[in-house]
Write an enzyme that holds these catalytic residues in place. Structure first.
Site, mmCIF file in Angstrom:
data_model
loop_
_atom_site.group_PDB
_atom_site.id
_atom_site.type_symbol
_atom_site.label_atom_id
_atom_site.label_comp_id
_atom_site.label_asym_id
_atom_site.label_seq_id
_atom_site.Cartn_x
_atom_site.Cartn_y
_atom_site.Cartn_z
ATOM 1 N N PRO A 16 0.806 -1.178 0.112
ATOM 2 C CA PRO A 16 -0.124 0.200 0.284
ATOM 3 C C PRO A 16 0.808 1.282 -0.012
ATOM 4 C CG PRO A 16 -0.249 -0.996 2.042
ATOM 5 C CD PRO A 16 0.517 -2.084 1.113
ATOM 6 N N ASN A 17 0.646 2.180 -1.099
ATOM 7 C CA ASN A 17 0.915 3.705 -1.146
ATOM 8 C C ASN A 17 2.243 3.647 -1.779
ATOM 9 O OD1 ASN A 17 -1.115 4.873 0.567
ATOM 10 N ND2 ASN A 17 -0.196 3.550 2.277
ATOM 11 N N ARG A 24 4.531 10.807 -2.435
ATOM 12 C CA ARG A 24 4.055 10.444 -0.908
ATOM 13 C C ARG A 24 5.420 10.797 -0.026
ATOM 14 N NH1 ARG A 24 4.916 4.271 1.195
ATOM 15 N NH2 ARG A 24 4.222 4.817 3.157
ATOM 16 N N TYR A 29 10.614 9.327 1.482
ATOM 17 C CA TYR A 29 10.723 8.062 0.392
ATOM 18 C C TYR A 29 11.411 8.415 -0.994
ATOM 19 C CZ TYR A 29 7.707 5.796 3.839
ATOM 20 O OH TYR A 29 7.175 5.163 4.996
ATOM 21 N N ASN A 80 8.024 -5.508 -0.912
ATOM 22 C CA ASN A 80 8.098 -4.476 0.171
ATOM 23 C C ASN A 80 6.399 -4.553 0.468
ATOM 24 O OD1 ASN A 80 7.581 -2.255 1.412
ATOM 25 N ND2 ASN A 80 8.929 -1.096 0.044
ATOM 26 N N ALA A 83 3.092 -0.858 4.853
ATOM 27 C CA ALA A 83 2.613 -0.925 6.098
ATOM 28 C C ALA A 83 1.927 -2.501 6.806
ATOM 29 C CB ALA A 83 1.436 -0.010 6.308
ATOM 30 N N HIS A 86 3.721 -4.625 9.026
ATOM 31 C CA HIS A 86 3.802 -4.441 10.643
ATOM 32 C C HIS A 86 2.430 -5.085 10.961
ATOM 33 C CE1 HIS A 86 7.030 -2.015 9.567
ATOM 34 N NE2 HIS A 86 6.140 -1.067 8.947
ATOM 35 N N ASP A 93 1.253 -15.314 6.531
ATOM 36 C CA ASP A 93 0.975 -16.765 6.080
ATOM 37 C C ASP A 93 1.404 -17.148 4.694
ATOM 38 O OD1 ASP A 93 0.378 -17.120 8.843
ATOM 39 O OD2 ASP A 93 -1.658 -17.398 8.493
ATOM 40 N N GLU A 104 12.857 -9.497 1.672
ATOM 41 C CA GLU A 104 11.790 -8.194 1.961
ATOM 42 C C GLU A 104 12.805 -7.263 1.988
ATOM 43 O OE1 GLU A 104 11.231 -8.523 6.281
ATOM 44 O OE2 GLU A 104 10.052 -6.757 6.425
ATOM 45 N N HIS A 106 12.533 -2.775 2.349
ATOM 46 C CA HIS A 106 12.163 -1.438 2.674
ATOM 47 C C HIS A 106 12.976 -0.375 2.205
ATOM 48 C CE1 HIS A 106 8.914 -3.159 4.874
ATOM 49 N NE2 HIS A 106 9.939 -4.216 5.511
ATOM 50 N N LEU A 107 12.506 0.751 1.740
ATOM 51 C CA LEU A 107 13.127 1.854 1.406
ATOM 52 C C LEU A 107 13.925 2.458 2.630
ATOM 53 C CD1 LEU A 107 10.488 3.419 -0.957
ATOM 54 C CD2 LEU A 107 12.686 2.773 -1.593
ATOM 55 N N ARG A 113 12.603 3.711 13.019
ATOM 56 C CA ARG A 113 11.375 5.039 12.924
ATOM 57 C C ARG A 113 10.403 4.723 14.189
ATOM 58 N NH1 ARG A 113 9.135 4.560 7.037
ATOM 59 N NH2 ARG A 113 7.935 6.535 7.866
ATOM 60 N N ARG A 117 6.316 0.607 13.829
ATOM 61 C CA ARG A 117 7.135 -0.236 12.817
ATOM 62 C C ARG A 117 8.203 -0.851 13.521
ATOM 63 N NH1 ARG A 117 5.479 3.340 8.578
ATOM 64 N NH2 ARG A 117 5.358 5.359 9.345
#
Ligand code: DQA
Length: 150
Positions: A16-17, A24, A29, A80, A83, A86, A93, A104, A106-107, A113, A117
């Site tokens: 998402p996002n 954003r 980011y 990625n 959100a 978390h 699953d 995995e 993440h930027l 943070r 998170r």
């Protein structure tokens, strides 16, 4: 690397996002858009003879379906989950059930943070993680995936 070897396929999946990348919270980011990141990832994929399936969705259920697609149709997944990293037992699953390598990404470095998170439901079910390198992390993840698949 020889270009005559058959290309393996890797899904790069954004949660998402991430489709709003560039617009954003650019101070956090960066200013590169998701579409520009796709172009970069395809070219980085070429360097490692990997075909990139680049997808993004904002919905938890849709992401679960895309993880199933990665499992059925590709050789590796770079995820990625944004959100949902978390919060989502469903995505954890789905990742736990795949038998292809999952990296995995993440930027940012979520651990550095906000408190919310600090929970990461994916960490225990992925093969590796790349955090905090911004856009360049995607290059590192693609290179790492090429290594896991070799
Ligand atoms: C993110 C980090 C997450 O905590 C956040 O919810 C995101 C982006 C990252 O790439 O840094 O949406 O996954």
């Amino acid at each position: 690397m020889s270009t005559s070897a058959p290309k393996l396929k890797v899904m790069i999946l954004g949660g998402p996002n991430l489709g709003r990348l560039g617009l954003r919270e650019p101070d956090i980011y960066g200013r590169m858009t998701w579409e520009e990141l796709e172009v970069r990832c395809r070219s980085w994929g070429e360097e490692f003879n990997l075909e990139i399936d680049f997808v993004q969705d904002d919905g938890e259920g849709a992401l679960v379906g895309l993880i199933h697609r990665a499992s059925d149709q590709t050789d590796g997944l770079i995820l990625n989950a944004a959100a949902y990293t978390h919060t989502s037992v469903a995505i954890r699953d789905a990742v736990a059930a795949v038998d292809i390598p999952v990296i995995e990404i993440h930027l940012t470095n979520p651990t550095a943070r906000e408190e919310f998170r600090q929970t990461n439901l994916l960490a225990g079910v992925v093969n590796a993680g790349v955090f905090g390198f911004g856009i360049n992390g995607y290059r590192l993840a693609i290179e790492g995936m090429a290594g896991l698949l070799s």
